[in-house]
Design an enzyme around this catalytic site. Structure first.
Site, PDB file in Angstrom:
ATOM      1  N   TYR A   8      -8.319  -0.476  -9.925  1.00  0.00           N
ATOM      2  CA  TYR A   8      -9.673  -0.994 -10.108  1.00  0.00           C
ATOM      3  C   TYR A   8     -10.191  -0.773 -11.524  1.00  0.00           C
ATOM      4  CZ  TYR A   8     -10.954  -2.044  -5.227  1.00  0.00           C
ATOM      5  OH  TYR A   8     -11.063  -2.585  -3.981  1.00  0.00           O
ATOM      6  N   ASP A  36       2.743   0.576   3.334  1.00  0.00           N
ATOM      7  CA  ASP A  36       3.067  -0.513   4.275  1.00  0.00           C
ATOM      8  C   ASP A  36       3.290   0.032   5.678  1.00  0.00           C
ATOM      9  OD1 ASP A  36       5.312   0.758   3.203  1.00  0.00           O
ATOM     10  OD2 ASP A  36       6.560  -1.047   3.148  1.00  0.00           O
ATOM     11  N   ASP A  71     -10.609  -0.960   5.707  1.00  0.00           N
ATOM     12  CA  ASP A  71     -11.024  -2.180   6.413  1.00  0.00           C
ATOM     13  C   ASP A  71     -10.194  -2.349   7.684  1.00  0.00           C
ATOM     14  OD1 ASP A  71     -13.027  -2.960   4.652  1.00  0.00           O
ATOM     15  OD2 ASP A  71     -12.373  -5.060   4.640  1.00  0.00           O
ATOM     16  N   LYS A  84       2.906   4.494  -2.483  1.00  0.00           N
ATOM     17  CA  LYS A  84       4.009   3.535  -2.501  1.00  0.00           C
ATOM     18  C   LYS A  84       5.049   4.069  -3.481  1.00  0.00           C
ATOM     19  CE  LYS A  84       5.949  -0.457  -1.435  1.00  0.00           C
ATOM     20  NZ  LYS A  84       6.438  -0.783  -0.072  1.00  0.00           N
ATOM     21  N   ASP A 124      -9.067   0.972  -0.027  1.00  0.00           N
ATOM     22  CA  ASP A 124      -9.926  -0.187   0.252  1.00  0.00           C
ATOM     23  C   ASP A 124      -9.359  -0.975   1.434  1.00  0.00           C
ATOM     24  OD1 ASP A 124     -11.952  -2.161  -0.202  1.00  0.00           O
ATOM     25  OD2 ASP A 124     -10.427  -3.403  -1.190  1.00  0.00           O
TER      26      ASP A 124
HETATM   27  C1  IPM Z   1     -15.648  -1.571  -0.645  1.00  0.00           C
HETATM   28  C2  IPM Z   1     -15.750  -2.975  -1.163  1.00  0.00           C
HETATM   29  C3  IPM Z   1     -15.781  -2.930  -2.673  1.00  0.00           C
HETATM   30  C4  IPM Z   1     -14.472  -2.334  -3.135  1.00  0.00           C
HETATM   31  C5  IPM Z   1     -16.037  -4.276  -3.364  1.00  0.00           C
HETATM   32  C6  IPM Z   1     -17.276  -4.948  -2.840  1.00  0.00           C
HETATM   33  C7  IPM Z   1     -16.103  -4.109  -4.848  1.00  0.00           C
HETATM   34  O1  IPM Z   1     -14.733  -3.770  -0.662  1.00  0.00           O
HETATM   35  O2  IPM Z   1     -16.530  -0.752  -0.958  1.00  0.00           O
HETATM   36  O3  IPM Z   1     -14.693  -1.290   0.071  1.00  0.00           O
HETATM   37  O4  IPM Z   1     -13.459  -3.037  -3.226  1.00  0.00           O
HETATM   38  O5  IPM Z   1     -14.450  -1.142  -3.414  1.00  0.00           O
HETATM   39 MG    MG Z   2     -13.558  -2.809   0.792  1.00  0.00          MG
END
Ligand code: IPM
Ligand code: MG
Length: 357
Positions: free
Chosen positions: A141, A223, A251, A190, A247
Site C-alpha cells: 500500500y 493462499d 473481508d 507468501k 485487507d
Molecule cells: C479497508 C478498505 C481500505 C483498505 C480501502 C477503502 C482503502 O478496504 O479498510 O479494508 O484497503 O485498507
Molecule cells: Mg478492505
C-alpha cells in the site's frame, strides 16, 4: 474523565451510523459521569466536493489533538472515476499514515443468534472467534509506485516493502493479544514466493522464540489461509499479516458471522489517538434511507472506550447493550432474514435504552 473525540462521518451511510454512535457515546458519558467533547470533521468524497481534498489539514490537526477518532466510511460511485485527481480512499490511507496507525485490529466474532445467516454451515462457523492484526501503514500500500513506458504501452508497478522494525512491532502486539486470549498466534505470508515474506517469517519467528515462548505459533501461506479460514475457522485465535493480505483475508472472514453489519475495527499506533470504524464501508445504495445497521459502529465505540480511553466497564456496557438488542430479537434489515426489521435510529433507541436502563 474528560476526553476529546473526533467524529469523521464520511460518505454514504457514514453520517447516519456515526450519528447513532455519538448518541451511544453521550449515553455512556451521562451514565458513567464522563465528559466527552465531540467535534465533526470532513473526510473522503464529501471533503473532495467541498475542499478538493479527501483529508483537509484541519481534519488532520483535529485528529492529532484528540484522544480518539470514530470514523463512518468513505467512498462511493460518485468518486470512482479512475482518472480523477484524487479519491476518497486517499483520505483514509493518509490519516492512517499521518497518525502512525500501524496496527489494524479486526475481531471476527460470531453471534449465536445470527449464525444461521452465515453462508457457511452452523457447525463450521458457530463459536468462531478470531482477532486479526493487519499491518496498516506499510507493505504494498505504501511502497513506491508509478507507471513507465513499455513497448506495449505502459507498465505500472507497486513495490511491496517491509522492514525489520515494522514486522517486529506488529508481531509483538499480536502476540501480546494472543497471550491474553487462547495463546495461539498464526502468521500469514507468501514466503514461498516473496522476499518480503521471507523477511517477515524470519523476524516473526525470532520475536516469537525470544519473547513469546509461551504462545503457540504457526505460519500459513496466504493462499492456503484463504482456504482454511472457511474450512476450519474455529482453529484460529490471533492472526497477524501484512497490509494487503490482511485487507483480503478480513473481508473473507467478515462472511463467517453472517453479517458485515456487526464487525468493528480499531487502528492503533504506538501512542496518540486510535481510529475506530465499522468495517462495512459506505454502502451508497442504502445511504440516507435510515436502514443501515449501526451495531458495528456501536461495537467500534466499545473498542474506542476500551483501547483509547481505557474505560473497560463502559466498553463492556456498550457490548452488553448490543448483545441484549440482538437477544431481544431487534434486527435491522440486513440481519432480519425474512422477519420484521427496525430502522437505524430505532436500533439506536434500543441500544441507548439498554445502556441507560
Ligand atoms: C479497508 C478498505 C481500505 C483498505 C480501502 C477503502 C482503502 O478496504 O479498510 O479494508 O484497503 O485498507
Ligand atoms: Mg478492505
Amino acid at each position: 474523565m474528560d476526553a476529546k473525540i473526533v467524529l469523521l462521518p464520511g460518505d454514504g451511510i457514514g453520517p447516519e451510523i456515526v450519528a447513532q454512535g455519538k448518541r451511544v457515546l453521550e449515553a455512556v458519558a451521562a451514565k458513567f459521569g464522563h465528559s466527552f467533547s465531540m467535534s465533526e470533521h470532513p473526510i473522503g468524497g464529501n471533503a473532495i466536493d467541498s475542499f478538493g481534498d479527501p483529508l483537509p489539514q484541519p481534519t488532520i490537526d483535529a485528529c492529532k489533538a484528540s484522544d480518539a477518532i470514530l470514523l463512518g466510511a468513505v467512498g462511493g460511485p460518485k468518486w470512482d472515476d479512475p482518472t480523477a485527481k484524487t479519491r476518497p480512499e486517499v483520505g483514509l490511507l493518509k490519516i492512517r499514515q499521518e497518525l502512525g496507525l500501524f496496527a489494524n485490529l479486526r475481531p471476527i466474532e460470531t453471534w449465536d443468534e445470527l449464525v444461521d445467516a452465515s453462508p457457511l454451515r452452523r457447525e463450521i462457523v458457530a463459536g468462531t472467534d478470531i482477532l486479526f492484526f493487519r499491518e496498516l501503514t506499510g507493505g504494498i500500500y505504501f511502497g513506491d509506485s508509478g507507471r513507465r513506458p513499455h513497448p506495449s504501452g505502459e507498465q505500472a508497478y507497486n513495490e511491496m516493502v517491509y522492514s525489520t522494525g515494522e514486522i517486529e512491532r506488529i508481531v509483538r502486539l499480536a502476540a501480546e493479544a494472543a497471550r491474553g486470549r487462547r495463546g495461539h498466534l498464526t502468521s500469514v505470508d507468501k514466503a514461498n514466493v516473496l522476499e518480503v515474506s521471507r523477511l517477515w517469517r524470519q523476524v516473526a519467528q525470532r520475536v516469537m522464540t525470544e519473547e513469546f515462548p509461551d504462545v503457540k505459533y504457526d505460519v500459513v501461506l496466504i493462499d492456503s489461509m484463504a482456504m482454511h479460514l472457511i474450512a476450519r475457522p474455529k482453529d484460529f485465535d490471533v492472526v497477524v499479516t501484512g497490509n494487503m493480505f490482511g485487507d483480503i483475508l478480513t473481508d473473507e472472514a467478515s462472511m463467517l458471522p453472517g453479517s458485515l453489519g456487526l464487525l468493528p475495527s480499531a487502528s492503533l499506533g504506538s501512542d496518540g489517538p486510535g481510529l475506530y470504524e465499522p468495517i462495512h464501508g459506505s454502502a451508497p445504495d442504502i445511504a440516507g434511507m435510515n436502514i443501515a445497521n449501526p451495531l458495528a459502529t456501536f461495537l467500534a465505540v466499545a473498542m474506542l472506550l476500551r483501547h483509547s480511553l481505557k474505560l473497560n466497564d463502559e466498553a463492556d456496557a456498550v457490548s452488553a447493550a448490543v448483545a441484549k438488542a440482538l437477544k431481544d430479537g431487534h434486527r435491522t434489515k440486513d440481519i432480519a432474514a425474512k422477519g420484521p426489521s427496525i430502522s437505524t435510529t430505532e436500533m439506536g433507541d434500543v441500544v441507548v435504552n439498554n445502556l441507560t436502563a
